[in-house]
Design a protein around this motif. Structure first.
Motif, PDB file in Angstrom:
ATOM      1  N   ALA A  35       0.817  -1.230   0.000  1.00 27.15           N
ATOM      2  CA  ALA A  35       0.000   0.000   0.000  1.00 27.15           C
ATOM      3  C   ALA A  35       0.844   1.271   0.000  1.00 27.15           C
ATOM      4  N   GLY A  36       2.177   1.132   0.141  1.00 27.24           N
ATOM      5  CA  GLY A  36       3.008   2.326   0.030  1.00 27.24           C
ATOM      6  C   GLY A  36       4.024   2.573   1.131  1.00 27.24           C
ATOM      7  N   PHE A  37       3.997   1.801   2.207  1.00 27.71           N
ATOM      8  CA  PHE A  37       5.004   1.982   3.261  1.00 27.71           C
ATOM      9  C   PHE A  37       6.324   1.354   2.809  1.00 27.71           C
ATOM     10  N   THR A  38       7.381   2.163   2.777  1.00 28.98           N
ATOM     11  CA  THR A  38       8.688   1.669   2.309  1.00 28.98           C
ATOM     12  C   THR A  38       9.585   1.211   3.452  1.00 28.98           C
ATOM     13  N   LYS A  39       9.222   1.566   4.687  1.00 31.28           N
ATOM     14  CA  LYS A  39      10.014   1.123   5.844  1.00 31.28           C
ATOM     15  C   LYS A  39       9.065   0.729   6.974  1.00 31.28           C
ATOM     16  N   VAL A  40       9.144  -0.541   7.386  1.00 33.57           N
ATOM     17  CA  VAL A  40       8.332  -1.053   8.494  1.00 33.57           C
ATOM     18  C   VAL A  40       9.287  -1.446   9.619  1.00 33.57           C
ATOM     19  N   VAL A  41       9.083  -0.840  10.790  1.00 39.28           N
ATOM     20  CA  VAL A  41      10.025  -0.984  11.906  1.00 39.28           C
ATOM     21  C   VAL A  41       9.299  -1.546  13.121  1.00 39.28           C
ATOM     22  N   MET A  42       9.976  -2.434  13.865  1.00 41.97           N
ATOM     23  CA  MET A  42       9.444  -2.942  15.132  1.00 41.97           C
ATOM     24  C   MET A  42      10.371  -2.527  16.260  1.00 41.97           C
ATOM     25  N   MET A  43       9.807  -2.026  17.354  1.00 46.16           N
ATOM     26  CA  MET A  43      10.594  -1.629  18.520  1.00 46.16           C
ATOM     27  C   MET A  43       9.995  -2.305  19.745  1.00 46.16           C
ATOM     28  N   THR A  44      10.875  -2.811  20.621  1.00 50.68           N
ATOM     29  CA  THR A  44      10.393  -3.545  21.790  1.00 50.68           C
ATOM     30  C   THR A  44      11.392  -3.458  22.938  1.00 50.68           C
ATOM     31  N   GLY A  45      10.883  -3.602  24.135  1.00 49.81           N
ATOM     32  CA  GLY A  45      11.743  -3.653  25.313  1.00 49.81           C
ATOM     33  C   GLY A  45      12.267  -5.041  25.582  1.00 49.81           C
ATOM     34  N   ASP A  46      11.847  -6.023  24.765  1.00 48.53           N
ATOM     35  CA  ASP A  46      12.283  -7.403  24.957  1.00 48.53           C
ATOM     36  C   ASP A  46      13.753  -7.583  24.595  1.00 48.53           C
ATOM     37  N   SER A  47      14.263  -8.748  24.918  1.00 45.44           N
ATOM     38  CA  SER A  47      15.665  -9.075  24.638  1.00 45.44           C
ATOM     39  C   SER A  47      15.903  -9.176  23.138  1.00 45.44           C
ATOM     40  N   GLU A  48      17.174  -9.114  22.759  1.00 44.41           N
ATOM     41  CA  GLU A  48      17.573  -9.213  21.362  1.00 44.41           C
ATOM     42  C   GLU A  48      17.090 -10.530  20.747  1.00 44.41           C
ATOM     43  N   ARG A  49      17.212 -11.601  21.503  1.00 41.93           N
ATOM     44  CA  ARG A  49      16.839 -12.925  20.990  1.00 41.93           C
ATOM     45  C   ARG A  49      15.343 -12.995  20.671  1.00 41.93           C
ATOM     46  N   THR A  50      14.502 -12.513  21.581  1.00 47.19           N
ATOM     47  CA  THR A  50      13.049 -12.525  21.368  1.00 47.19           C
ATOM     48  C   THR A  50      12.667 -11.595  20.225  1.00 47.19           C
ATOM     49  N   ALA A  51      13.271 -10.411  20.192  1.00 46.08           N
ATOM     50  CA  ALA A  51      12.956  -9.425  19.156  1.00 46.08           C
ATOM     51  C   ALA A  51      13.315  -9.950  17.771  1.00 46.08           C
ATOM     52  N   ALA A  52      14.488 -10.582  17.656  1.00 41.19           N
ATOM     53  CA  ALA A  52      14.939 -11.099  16.359  1.00 41.19           C
ATOM     54  C   ALA A  52      13.992 -12.174  15.837  1.00 41.19           C
ATOM     55  N   ALA A  53      13.534 -13.033  16.731  1.00 41.22           N
ATOM     56  CA  ALA A  53      12.623 -14.114  16.325  1.00 41.22           C
ATOM     57  C   ALA A  53      11.304 -13.559  15.814  1.00 41.22           C
ATOM     58  N   VAL A  54      10.737 -12.589  16.525  1.00 42.60           N
ATOM     59  CA  VAL A  54       9.454 -11.996  16.118  1.00 42.60           C
ATOM     60  C   VAL A  54       9.619 -11.213  14.819  1.00 42.60           C
ATOM     61  N   ALA A  55      10.698 -10.432  14.709  1.00 37.50           N
ATOM     62  CA  ALA A  55      10.933  -9.619  13.511  1.00 37.50           C
ATOM     63  C   ALA A  55      11.030 -10.495  12.262  1.00 37.50           C
ATOM     64  N   LYS A  56      11.677 -11.636  12.400  1.00 35.42           N
ATOM     65  CA  LYS A  56      11.821 -12.550  11.256  1.00 35.42           C
ATOM     66  C   LYS A  56      10.474 -13.124  10.839  1.00 35.42           C
ATOM     67  N   ARG A  57       9.621 -13.444  11.831  1.00 34.68           N
ATOM     68  CA  ARG A  57       8.324 -14.054  11.526  1.00 34.68           C
ATOM     69  C   ARG A  57       7.364 -13.077  10.865  1.00 34.68           C
ATOM     70  N   VAL A  58       7.381 -11.806  11.291  1.00 32.54           N
ATOM     71  CA  VAL A  58       6.399 -10.852  10.750  1.00 32.54           C
ATOM     72  C   VAL A  58       6.887 -10.148   9.497  1.00 32.54           C
ATOM     73  N   GLY A  59       8.213 -10.123   9.269  1.00 31.99           N
ATOM     74  CA  GLY A  59       8.719  -9.546   8.029  1.00 31.99           C
ATOM     75  C   GLY A  59       8.965  -8.055   8.048  1.00 31.99           C
ATOM     76  N   VAL A  60       9.340  -7.484   9.209  1.00 35.91           N
ATOM     77  CA  VAL A  60       9.653  -6.053   9.264  1.00 35.91           C
ATOM     78  C   VAL A  60      11.002  -5.784   8.620  1.00 35.91           C
ATOM     79  N   ASP A  61      11.237  -4.529   8.219  1.00 34.80           N
ATOM     80  CA  ASP A  61      12.514  -4.158   7.579  1.00 34.80           C
ATOM     81  C   ASP A  61      13.606  -3.940   8.613  1.00 34.80           C
TER      82      ASP A  61
END
Length: 693
Positions: free
Chosen positions: A533-559
């Motif tokens: 639809a036009g978003f060129t950058k999708v970002v996820m930010m979280t207070g969780d650990s690097e390991r948890t954040a990396a796993a979620v980011a990979k599953r949802v497909g953020v940039d």
């Protein structure tokens, strides 16, 4: 309730209720009941026919069972919903419109010409007076143009043209007023409070969680940090910084101490107050919001403001063009053809109606938008930032297990955690409180004053023992708590797939609460479609650990993703993106998201999140899935397309009318009729839904 099914397709049902007549209030009660029934996506109640259409997901039998159980007298509807219902308003304006059309044509064909001319002269006085007042203020704007066109027609004895112009202007005013009032009312109602429980201060200084309905003037209510102030009142004790943006538009919180007045719907950003309730009705809150929406120019979209200002700027050119044509041709008919056609009427009518209708349509998807400016921001945005917990993950996380590290039982630790967490609105806090409730772990207030540290945790004293609960960073780094001796191996074996809350007593870890925070099933598809639809950058930010954040980011497909971030980090990232020339949308649900929500071009809060996030945000999504975010994006994009299309249509069509009038092909009466008819048609088209049903 007795009813039959008139029509049905998959996911949508139309029913007829067996009663002779449905009052406006009954229709509103049924509408409220349906909209707050699990599984119902949208619902419409038709009081004239005693029908209702319901779009739903899930179990059909369960929906029918809930309909059968419905009784008007058993549904508790917030007073503000009934007092400010737009249902009666709609009927009033429909009746006004029908009466106006009938009266105009009856007068035109049945009233003798002399009497019709007198009537036209009397009615014209309103428009001429309005034009003179505008000139007196040294402005040459739309009322001057309308007054000139009507006056010239009457001077030439063309009372039919003058009457038609005034009729079409009147219909346009009626449609604009109707749409405006309804849209403002819909928006104000969705922003009105629906507070279920409040903390009541009893005579023996205890805080008791109490139904808001039983609170009366004179009661003392406690509001902790991050919570909404539920009623108007006067501060009795305490000190707080209160965000009043939802009522005043001020972005800077104000200090409130003993003796100061606080208002329903404002939010405690820092501190805590005890106040004496002065008013429990919701009408004052509704009226303040409605006034703010109507008066706040800054909430208008850039295109909307540009069109309105352009409309007024074009008036002198239309008047000048009329004079020039007369000087060149010495033909009053050709000059009048220019005067009868102007761009300003259509621009001033169609643009605001388009925006207000889009806001109203967003309400159908349970999306609250506080102004056209924010729809424009969503349409133009190229960066979208997601908080993880409660947005990309389920809004209702659950406690998976409690791991005790001391002499206390797991249930005792859960009871203690719930006692501390129940004061603060966050999805993980709610998970702890709900888990304790499900196990029947009721408790009296065991602790002294609770201190909440945003994005870190909670600190208090329980039976003279310092007790803290929160993130790993807060418990182990800020509070310097230690793992009990001999428990290191057990600590290392804590399951990584969960989010963790750490509970420590007197500087020593006492328990770890594992929170299951499952990813929303629709998140990967929604993010993919947002990119389309036009978003060129999708970002996820979280207070969780690097390991948890990396796993979620990979599953949802953020940039991009960022882990272990603090509230200030999110806001700084938004500011950095804006400084780089990007338009930013921020989606969050917690107290810690509020700085970033305020900083973004459009801040979007999830309705299940913290009240401060909802109050600070520009847009609130009220459905428990991310597909509503797509609906918001599509509505915003289509609105901008409609505004540009309206602009091109108005300029092109009216320019053509002027050319044909100057060429002598169209008479002024015909030009006026075509111009005003096109204005109404464009206005009515602007009221149509942007998305297909």
């Amino acid at each position: 309730m007795r009813f039959n099914i008139k029509h049905e397709i998959r996911g949508r049902i139309r029913i007829h209720i067996f009663q002779k007549r449905m009052t406006y209030q009954q229709a509103d009660i049924l509408q409220y009941y349906l909209e707050n029934t699990d599984g119902v996506i949208t619902a419409n109640v038709y009081d004239k026919t005693c029908d209702a259409t319901i779009s739903y997901k899930g179990d059909r039998k369960e929906l029918l069972r809930k309909l059968q159980c419905f009784r008007y007298e058993n549904v508790k509807v917030p007073t503000a919903v009934l007092d400010s219902s737009g249902r009666e308003l709609n009927e009033q304006y429909k009746e006004k419109l029908v009466n106006k059309v009938i009266f105009h044509y009856a007068r035109k064909f049945m009233l003798p010409m002399p009497f019709s001319a007198i009537y036209t002269g009397v009615v014209s006085a309103k428009y001429i007076w309005k034009g003179l007042k505008t000139l007196w203020q040294r402005k040459i704007e739309v009322p001057v143009l309308d007054a000139t066109a009507i006056s010239v027609s009457m001077i030439r004895g063309d009372f039919g043209t003058a009457g038609s112009v005034m009729f079409l202007l009147g219909v346009g005013e009626l449609l604009e007023e109707w749409t405006h009032k309804k849209s403002v009312g819909d928006l104000a109602r969705t922003m009105s409070l629906n507070v279920g429980k409040v903390w009541l201060r009893t005579e023996d200084e205890q805080e008791v969680l109490t139904d808001a309905d039983v609170i009366k003037p004179g009661d003392c209510v406690v509001v902790h940090m991050g919570n909404v102030i539920p009623f108007d009142g006067t501060v009795l004790e305490g000190e707080a910084m209160v965000n009043q943006a939802s009522l005043t538009g001020e972005s800077v919180p104000v200090r409130r101490v003993s003796g100061n007045t606080v208002y329903a719907g404002t939010v405690v950003e820092e501190g805590e107050v005890v106040f004496t309730v002065s008013s429990v009705g919701g009408s004052s809150r509704y009226e303040k919001i409605a006034a703010m929406i109507e008066d706040t120019e800054k909430l208008k979209s850039g295109l909307e403001s540009k069109a309105e200002h352009l409309a007024d700027r074009l008036v002198p050119y239309t008047l000048g063009g009329t004079g020039l044509v007369y000087l060149l041709t010495r033909n009053a008919t050709k000059a009048l053809a220019v005067l009868m056609v102007d761009f300003s009427c259509a621009l001033k009518l169609a643009m605001p109606i388009s925006v207000l209708s889009a806001i109203r349509e967003a309400n159908r998807y349970k999306i609250t938008v506080k102004g056209g400016k924010f729809l424009e921001a969503v349409a133009e945005a190229d960066t979208i930032v997601f908080d993880k917990t409660g947005t990309l993950t389920k809004a209702k996380p659950t406690v998976a297990k409690v791991i005790s590290f001391g002499r206390h039982s797991e249930d005792e630790m859960l009871r203690l955690a719930a006692c501390m967490e129940e004061h603060f609105p966050h999805s993980m806090a709610k998970a702890v409180v709900n888990a304790a409730k499900q196990k029947g772990l009721d408790h009296e207030e065991m602790h002294s004053k609770v201190e909440y540290i945003v994005a870190h945790g909670i600190s208090t004293f329980v039976n003279d023992h310092k007790t803290v609960i929160g993130s790993s960073h807060f418990v182990f780094e800020d509070e310097k708590c230690k793992i009990p001796q001999g428990m290191e191996e057990k600590f290392e074996q804590i399951p990584e797939e969960y989010s963790h809350l750490y509970l420590a007593i007197d500087g020593e870890l006492a328990a770890v609460i594992c929170i299951e925070d499952p990813l929303r099933e629709e998140a990967p598809e929604v993010i993919r479609r947002l990119k389309d639809a036009g978003f060129t950058k999708v970002v996820m930010m979280t207070g969780d650990s690097e390991r948890t954040a990396a796993a979620v980011a990979k599953r949802v497909g953020v940039d991009e993703y960022y882990s272990e971030v603090l509230p200030g980090d999110k806001a700084r990232f938004v500011d950095k993106e804006k400084a780089a020339g990007r338009k930013v949308v921020m989606l969050g649900d917690g107290i810690n998201d509020s700085p970033a929500l305020s900083a973004a071009d459009a801040g979007i809060a999830v309705s299940e999140g913290a009240q401060i996030a909802r109050e600070v945000a520009d847009i609130t999504i009220g459905i428990d899935d991310l597909y509503s975010l797509l609906a918001l994006k599509y509505i915003s994009d289509e609105l901008m397309k409609r505004i540009r299309c309206n602009y091109r249509t108005i300029v092109g069509f009216n320019t053509g009318l002027i050319i044909l009038g100057v060429a002598g092909i169209l008479q002024p009466t015909t030009s006026a009729l075509l111009h005003n008819t096109s204005t109404l048609l464009i206005g009515m088209r602007s009221m149509k839904n942007l998305l297909p049903e």
